[in-house]
Design a protein around this motif. Sequence first.
Motif, PDB file in Angstrom:
ATOM      1  N   LEU A 168       0.811  -1.233   0.000  1.00 32.47           N
ATOM      2  CA  LEU A 168       0.000   0.000   0.000  1.00 32.47           C
ATOM      3  C   LEU A 168       0.840   1.278   0.000  1.00 32.47           C
ATOM      4  O   LEU A 168       0.334   2.344  -0.374  1.00 32.47           O
ATOM      5  CB  LEU A 168      -0.932   0.013   1.218  1.00 32.47           C
ATOM      6  CG  LEU A 168      -2.091  -0.995   1.176  1.00 32.47           C
ATOM      7  CD1 LEU A 168      -2.874  -0.932   2.485  1.00 32.47           C
ATOM      8  CD2 LEU A 168      -3.015  -0.731  -0.011  1.00 32.47           C
ATOM      9  N   VAL A 169       2.114   1.182   0.411  1.00 34.81           N
ATOM     10  CA  VAL A 169       2.916   2.397   0.617  1.00 34.81           C
ATOM     11  C   VAL A 169       2.831   3.375  -0.560  1.00 34.81           C
ATOM     12  O   VAL A 169       2.475   4.542  -0.378  1.00 34.81           O
ATOM     13  CB  VAL A 169       4.389   2.063   0.972  1.00 34.81           C
ATOM     14  CG1 VAL A 169       5.252   3.317   0.950  1.00 34.81           C
ATOM     15  CG2 VAL A 169       4.465   1.384   2.343  1.00 34.81           C
ATOM     16  N   PRO A 170       3.108   2.935  -1.813  1.00 30.02           N
ATOM     17  CA  PRO A 170       3.080   3.920  -2.915  1.00 30.02           C
ATOM     18  C   PRO A 170       1.681   4.432  -3.249  1.00 30.02           C
ATOM     19  O   PRO A 170       1.543   5.447  -3.931  1.00 30.02           O
ATOM     20  CB  PRO A 170       3.684   3.151  -4.099  1.00 30.02           C
ATOM     21  CG  PRO A 170       3.522   1.714  -3.763  1.00 30.02           C
ATOM     22  CD  PRO A 170       3.562   1.604  -2.266  1.00 30.02           C
ATOM     23  N   HIS A 171       0.656   3.738  -2.775  1.00 28.81           N
ATOM     24  CA  HIS A 171      -0.726   4.147  -3.090  1.00 28.81           C
ATOM     25  C   HIS A 171      -1.270   5.207  -2.131  1.00 28.81           C
ATOM     26  O   HIS A 171      -2.310   5.811  -2.397  1.00 28.81           O
ATOM     27  CB  HIS A 171      -1.651   2.926  -3.069  1.00 28.81           C
ATOM     28  CG  HIS A 171      -1.316   1.927  -4.126  1.00 28.81           C
ATOM     29  ND1 HIS A 171      -1.720   2.063  -5.437  1.00 28.81           N
ATOM     30  CD2 HIS A 171      -0.570   0.801  -4.076  1.00 28.81           C
ATOM     31  CE1 HIS A 171      -1.258   1.044  -6.136  1.00 28.81           C
ATOM     32  NE2 HIS A 171      -0.548   0.263  -5.338  1.00 28.81           N
ATOM     33  N   VAL A 172      -0.602   5.370  -0.990  1.00 30.76           N
ATOM     34  CA  VAL A 172      -1.091   6.346  -0.012  1.00 30.76           C
ATOM     35  C   VAL A 172      -0.612   7.733  -0.443  1.00 30.76           C
ATOM     36  O   VAL A 172       0.520   8.118  -0.186  1.00 30.76           O
ATOM     37  CB  VAL A 172      -0.613   5.980   1.412  1.00 30.76           C
ATOM     38  CG1 VAL A 172      -1.058   7.046   2.409  1.00 30.76           C
ATOM     39  CG2 VAL A 172      -1.163   4.613   1.817  1.00 30.76           C
ATOM     40  N   GLN A 173      -1.472   8.434  -1.156  1.00 30.24           N
ATOM     41  CA  GLN A 173      -1.162   9.744  -1.734  1.00 30.24           C
ATOM     42  C   GLN A 173      -2.358  10.658  -1.526  1.00 30.24           C
ATOM     43  O   GLN A 173      -3.485  10.171  -1.396  1.00 30.24           O
ATOM     44  CB  GLN A 173      -0.934   9.602  -3.246  1.00 30.24           C
ATOM     45  CG  GLN A 173       0.229   8.720  -3.646  1.00 30.24           C
ATOM     46  CD  GLN A 173       1.580   9.336  -3.340  1.00 30.24           C
ATOM     47  OE1 GLN A 173       1.682  10.541  -3.105  1.00 30.24           O
ATOM     48  NE2 GLN A 173       2.612   8.513  -3.301  1.00 30.24           N
ATOM     49  N   PRO A 174      -2.139  11.974  -1.541  1.00 27.65           N
ATOM     50  CA  PRO A 174      -3.284  12.890  -1.442  1.00 27.65           C
ATOM     51  C   PRO A 174      -4.314  12.568  -2.522  1.00 27.65           C
ATOM     52  O   PRO A 174      -3.956  12.343  -3.675  1.00 27.65           O
ATOM     53  CB  PRO A 174      -2.659  14.271  -1.673  1.00 27.65           C
ATOM     54  CG  PRO A 174      -1.218  14.117  -1.310  1.00 27.65           C
ATOM     55  CD  PRO A 174      -0.858  12.698  -1.669  1.00 27.65           C
ATOM     56  N   GLY A 175      -5.573  12.476  -2.135  1.00 32.15           N
ATOM     57  CA  GLY A 175      -6.656  12.251  -3.092  1.00 32.15           C
ATOM     58  C   GLY A 175      -7.057  10.801  -3.268  1.00 32.15           C
ATOM     59  O   GLY A 175      -8.103  10.512  -3.856  1.00 32.15           O
ATOM     60  N   VAL A 176      -6.250   9.853  -2.744  1.00 32.36           N
ATOM     61  CA  VAL A 176      -6.637   8.444  -2.915  1.00 32.36           C
ATOM     62  C   VAL A 176      -7.854   8.150  -2.028  1.00 32.36           C
ATOM     63  O   VAL A 176      -7.927   8.617  -0.878  1.00 32.36           O
ATOM     64  CB  VAL A 176      -5.467   7.484  -2.590  1.00 32.36           C
ATOM     65  CG1 VAL A 176      -5.169   7.446  -1.098  1.00 32.36           C
ATOM     66  CG2 VAL A 176      -5.773   6.071  -3.092  1.00 32.36           C
ATOM     67  N   SER A 177      -8.812   7.413  -2.566  1.00 33.80           N
ATOM     68  CA  SER A 177      -9.976   7.120  -1.730  1.00 33.80           C
ATOM     69  C   SER A 177      -9.646   5.971  -0.786  1.00 33.80           C
ATOM     70  O   SER A 177      -8.897   5.042  -1.132  1.00 33.80           O
ATOM     71  CB  SER A 177     -11.211   6.799  -2.578  1.00 33.80           C
ATOM     72  OG  SER A 177     -11.257   5.429  -2.887  1.00 33.80           O
ATOM     73  N   SER A 178     -10.192   6.051   0.407  1.00 34.86           N
ATOM     74  CA  SER A 178      -9.950   5.027   1.416  1.00 34.86           C
ATOM     75  C   SER A 178     -10.530   3.685   0.956  1.00 34.86           C
ATOM     76  O   SER A 178      -9.955   2.631   1.213  1.00 34.86           O
ATOM     77  CB  SER A 178     -10.541   5.462   2.751  1.00 34.86           C
ATOM     78  OG  SER A 178     -11.877   5.875   2.581  1.00 34.86           O
ATOM     79  N   GLU A 179     -11.619   3.744   0.234  1.00 34.49           N
ATOM     80  CA  GLU A 179     -12.245   2.526  -0.307  1.00 34.49           C
ATOM     81  C   GLU A 179     -11.313   1.835  -1.307  1.00 34.49           C
ATOM     82  O   GLU A 179     -11.239   0.602  -1.354  1.00 34.49           O
ATOM     83  CB  GLU A 179     -13.544   2.932  -1.026  1.00 34.49           C
ATOM     84  CG  GLU A 179     -14.412   1.786  -1.461  1.00 34.49           C
ATOM     85  CD  GLU A 179     -15.440   1.462  -0.410  1.00 34.49           C
ATOM     86  OE1 GLU A 179     -16.336   2.291  -0.193  1.00 34.49           O
ATOM     87  OE2 GLU A 179     -15.339   0.369   0.170  1.00 34.49           O
ATOM     88  N   HIS A 180     -10.592   2.642  -2.095  1.00 27.88           N
ATOM     89  CA  HIS A 180      -9.653   2.064  -3.061  1.00 27.88           C
ATOM     90  C   HIS A 180      -8.535   1.312  -2.343  1.00 27.88           C
ATOM     91  O   HIS A 180      -8.158   0.199  -2.739  1.00 27.88           O
ATOM     92  CB  HIS A 180      -9.084   3.171  -3.952  1.00 27.88           C
ATOM     93  CG  HIS A 180      -8.072   2.680  -4.950  1.00 27.88           C
ATOM     94  ND1 HIS A 180      -8.380   1.770  -5.938  1.00 27.88           N
ATOM     95  CD2 HIS A 180      -6.744   2.960  -5.092  1.00 27.88           C
ATOM     96  CE1 HIS A 180      -7.290   1.514  -6.653  1.00 27.88           C
ATOM     97  NE2 HIS A 180      -6.287   2.220  -6.159  1.00 27.88           N
TER      98      HIS A 180
END
Length: 275
Positions: A42-54
């Motif tokens: 998940l590390v690279p996916h945690v970015q501003p604007g990413v939905s928590s559901e995603h």
Amino acid sequence: MAPGDDILETEVRDGTIKIHKPEDFEGMRKAGRLAAECLDMLVPHVQPGVSSEHLDTLAREFILDHGALPACLFYKGYSHTVCISRNHVVCHGIPGDWALREGDIANIDVTVIVDGWHGDHSRMYGVGKVPPRARRLVEVTYEALARGLAVIKPGATLGDVGHAIQAYAEAQRCSMVQDFCGHGLGRVFHDEPNVLHVGRPGTGPELKPGMFFTVEPMVNLGKPHVKVLADGWTAVTRDKSLSAQCEHSVGVTETGVEIFTASPAGLFQPAIQGE
Ligand code: MF3
Ligand code: CO
Ligand code: CO
């Protein structure tokens, strides 16, 4: 099939602290490693604007693709794979159509079941550039967990563990949440003992080789008090101060502690960028 040869060997919570066999450590190692790999992914996916559901979907697909099960899905009516708890959310934040924002700190907590064994693990992620006081809270929380783990060995007590965590966090002018605790785990998700993150040295159950449990301190910048929102899950600080948490699943060995949820990529404490 002989009695005891059940396909999914289950155990019940019977009020005692289970002592697991040496070969059971291998089951926990596999479960813990997959939980860590899931949070590494998940590390690279945690970015501003990413939905928590995603992020929840990514975690669920990762776990299923690895032949494991998400323990939280359908657990006591919970309908997601992970909990995502940001800023003043202490724990059990529910993924949904809300997105992470620049400057958030968020805990992601995942539990996987591999061959019947549970790996329960959480860490803090920074979203974009994070203010200094939030970064400091995250650092205090990791160090509090490290101090708790450092005292685990046969003959020590759970009070020793709680004391090490509490003494450090309070010396840093932070407070320990007391409404939630760590827990025994293994073939059972939440088992004996309750692992408090506060305590007095020499009190509580004595640690013995073969005990498996989590240590998962929740540390607040403000007061320790929490309340649970109307959704029945989301726990928040009453004073809306920032809260952080990190969690390992561990086993007591003959000489100390084995951390089952150590990150193979060394990403347990992902780098958090400053403002
Ligand atoms: N993983 C959490 C823990 O550390 C439990 C989450 S509650 C659930 O114990 F409903 F999401 F499973
Ligand atoms: Co957890
Ligand atoms: Co846990």
